[in-house]
Design a protein around this motif. Structure first.
Motif, short mmCIF file in Angstrom:
data_model
loop_
_atom_site.label_atom_id
_atom_site.label_comp_id
_atom_site.label_asym_id
_atom_site.label_seq_id
_atom_site.Cartn_x
_atom_site.Cartn_y
_atom_site.Cartn_z
N PRO A 69 -2.62 3.33 -9.49
CA PRO A 69 -3.38 4.37 -8.79
C PRO A 69 -4.84 3.94 -8.61
O PRO A 69 -5.47 3.44 -9.53
N VAL A 70 -5.34 4.10 -7.39
CA VAL A 70 -6.77 3.94 -7.10
C VAL A 70 -7.17 5.27 -6.49
O VAL A 70 -7.34 5.42 -5.28
N ASP A 71 -7.28 6.27 -7.36
CA ASP A 71 -7.27 7.67 -6.91
C ASP A 71 -8.29 8.56 -7.59
O ASP A 71 -8.21 9.78 -7.49
N GLY A 100 -14.74 12.94 -8.15
CA GLY A 100 -15.59 13.74 -7.28
C GLY A 100 -15.93 13.15 -5.93
O GLY A 100 -16.89 13.59 -5.28
N ARG A 101 -15.17 12.17 -5.48
CA ARG A 101 -15.43 11.61 -4.14
C ARG A 101 -14.16 11.03 -3.56
O ARG A 101 -13.18 10.79 -4.29
N LEU A 102 -14.17 10.79 -2.27
CA LEU A 102 -13.09 10.06 -1.62
C LEU A 102 -13.16 8.60 -2.05
O LEU A 102 -14.21 8.10 -2.46
N LEU A 107 0.85 -1.18 0.00
CA LEU A 107 0.00 0.00 0.00
C LEU A 107 0.88 1.23 0.00
O LEU A 107 1.53 1.55 1.00
N SER A 108 0.94 1.89 -1.15
CA SER A 108 1.65 3.15 -1.26
C SER A 108 0.63 4.28 -1.11
O SER A 108 -0.32 4.17 -0.33
N SER A 109 0.79 5.35 -1.85
CA SER A 109 -0.09 6.50 -1.74
C SER A 109 0.18 7.43 -2.92
O SER A 109 1.27 7.41 -3.50
N ILE A 110 -0.80 8.26 -3.25
CA ILE A 110 -0.53 9.32 -4.21
C ILE A 110 0.62 10.20 -3.72
O ILE A 110 1.34 10.81 -4.51
N ALA A 111 0.83 10.23 -2.39
CA ALA A 111 1.92 11.01 -1.81
C ALA A 111 3.28 10.46 -2.20
O ALA A 111 4.29 11.15 -2.05
N GLY A 112 3.34 9.23 -2.71
CA GLY A 112 4.61 8.66 -3.14
C GLY A 112 5.06 9.16 -4.50
O GLY A 112 6.21 8.94 -4.88
N PRO A 172 -3.51 4.78 -3.34
CA PRO A 172 -4.82 5.38 -3.09
C PRO A 172 -4.73 6.90 -2.96
O PRO A 172 -3.68 7.46 -2.59
N CYS A 173 -5.83 7.55 -3.29
CA CYS A 173 -6.00 8.94 -2.87
C CYS A 173 -6.50 8.89 -1.42
O CYS A 173 -6.33 7.88 -0.73
N GLN A 174 -7.08 9.97 -0.93
CA GLN A 174 -7.60 9.97 0.42
C GLN A 174 -8.74 8.96 0.54
O GLN A 174 -9.62 8.89 -0.34
N VAL A 175 -8.70 8.16 1.60
CA VAL A 175 -9.66 7.07 1.79
C VAL A 175 -10.54 7.38 2.99
O VAL A 175 -10.07 7.80 4.05
N ASN A 176 -11.83 7.14 2.84
CA ASN A 176 -12.83 7.48 3.85
C ASN A 176 -12.83 6.44 4.98
O ASN A 176 -13.76 5.65 5.12
N THR A 177 -11.79 6.46 5.79
CA THR A 177 -11.66 5.56 6.93
C THR A 177 -11.99 6.32 8.22
O THR A 177 -12.01 7.55 8.24
#
Length: 269
Positions: free
Chosen positions: A254-256, A225-227, A146-151, A192-197
């Motif tokens: 990317p899942v973003d 248009g959504r998390l 699990l990486s991130s768009i921040a990577g 991932p982008c921001q995830v609604n956890t």
């Protein structure tokens, strides 16, 4: 006639780190629903016990252990115990991560080191331990990091250490994919982008305008248009862990919602 479901994980053992959290639980549910036996790992004992109980109720075979993945000896012991309990781990999901929102000039060295240890070194230690046993068993396997768009892009807002660690996760993924390709071990990552956890909601559901404004700014950067929801991430993990992705290794998916494709100066229609 044999099973032709490429997403079927029956007979496989999936180990998920950070399994007590929102994404980790969603991943475990998705893999368990496809037949995988589940080894759940986290440092948060009570939360992990709750996750294990929830997943056991779904009918999945569940085993859990409280382990700090930055401890080399503890990781090796974890894999020994998981193997004894469930068999050889052939799916690893490196999900555990921590972060901070601290400006670089104010970031303490100890905090920097801990984030790198958990987010990057811990993933390496887990992947190495799983690969050693897969190689000894002569079996194929899959690692999903699990990486991130921040990577890949800078977020600012004090995400400095987290972003650097996730950039390392991307390259860890590529290098291990090449090193282990001939051994039948596929290694891929998800961004991932921001995830609604629940953890994310604590950041944006703050009193006053800061939380809602931050949430609106994040969603403006996601073309769909959504998390992301935890299940969005879990479905991508299931794909990369399964035979449906048998020709995919070294990929950073990317899942973003299109975030990484959107230029900072771009606009939607």
């Amino acid at each position: 006639m044999g099973n032709t479901d490429a997403f079927d994980l029956s007979g496989r053992v999936a180990l998920i780190t950070g399994a007590a959290g929102g994404i980790g639980r969603a991943v475990a549910r998705a893999l368990g629903a496809r037949g995988a036996a589940l080894a759940l790992v986290d440092v948060r004992g009570p939360e992990l016990a709750d996750a294990a109980a929830e997943l056991s109720e779904t009918g999945a075979k569940v085993w859990s252990d409280v382990v700090d993945i930055t401890d080399e000896a503890a990781v090796e012991g974890l894999l020994d115990r998981a193997t004894d309990a469930l068999g050889t781990v052939n799916v690893l999901v490196n999900n555990a991560a921590i972060g901070t929102h601290t400006a670089p000039e104010e970031l303490e060295l100890a905090v920097w080191q801990r984030i790198i240890e958990v987010d990057l070194t811990g993933g390496f230690l887990m992947a190495r331990a799983v690969a050693r046993r897969l190689i000894a068993a002569g079996g194929p396997g899959a690692v999903v990091n699990l990486s991130s768009i921040a990577g890949s892009t800078a977020l600012g807002r004090g995400n400095f250490a987290y972003s650097v660690a996730k950039g390392g996760v991307n390259q860890l993924t590529r290098e291990l994919a090449i090193e282990w390709a001939s051994l039948g071990i596929r290694v891929n990552a998800i961004q991932p982008c921001q995830v609604n956890t629940p953890l994310f909601r604590t950041l944006v559901d703050t009193p006053g305008p800061d939380g809602p404004q931050l949430l609106a700014r994040m969603v403006r950067g996601i073309p769909l248009g959504r998390l992301a929801e935890p299940e969005d991430i879990a479905n991508a993990v299931l794909f990369l862990a399964s035979d449906a992705a048998s020709m995919i290794t070294g990929a950073i998916l990317p899942v973003d919602g299109g975030n990484l494709s959107l230029n900072a100066g771009g606009t939607l229609r």
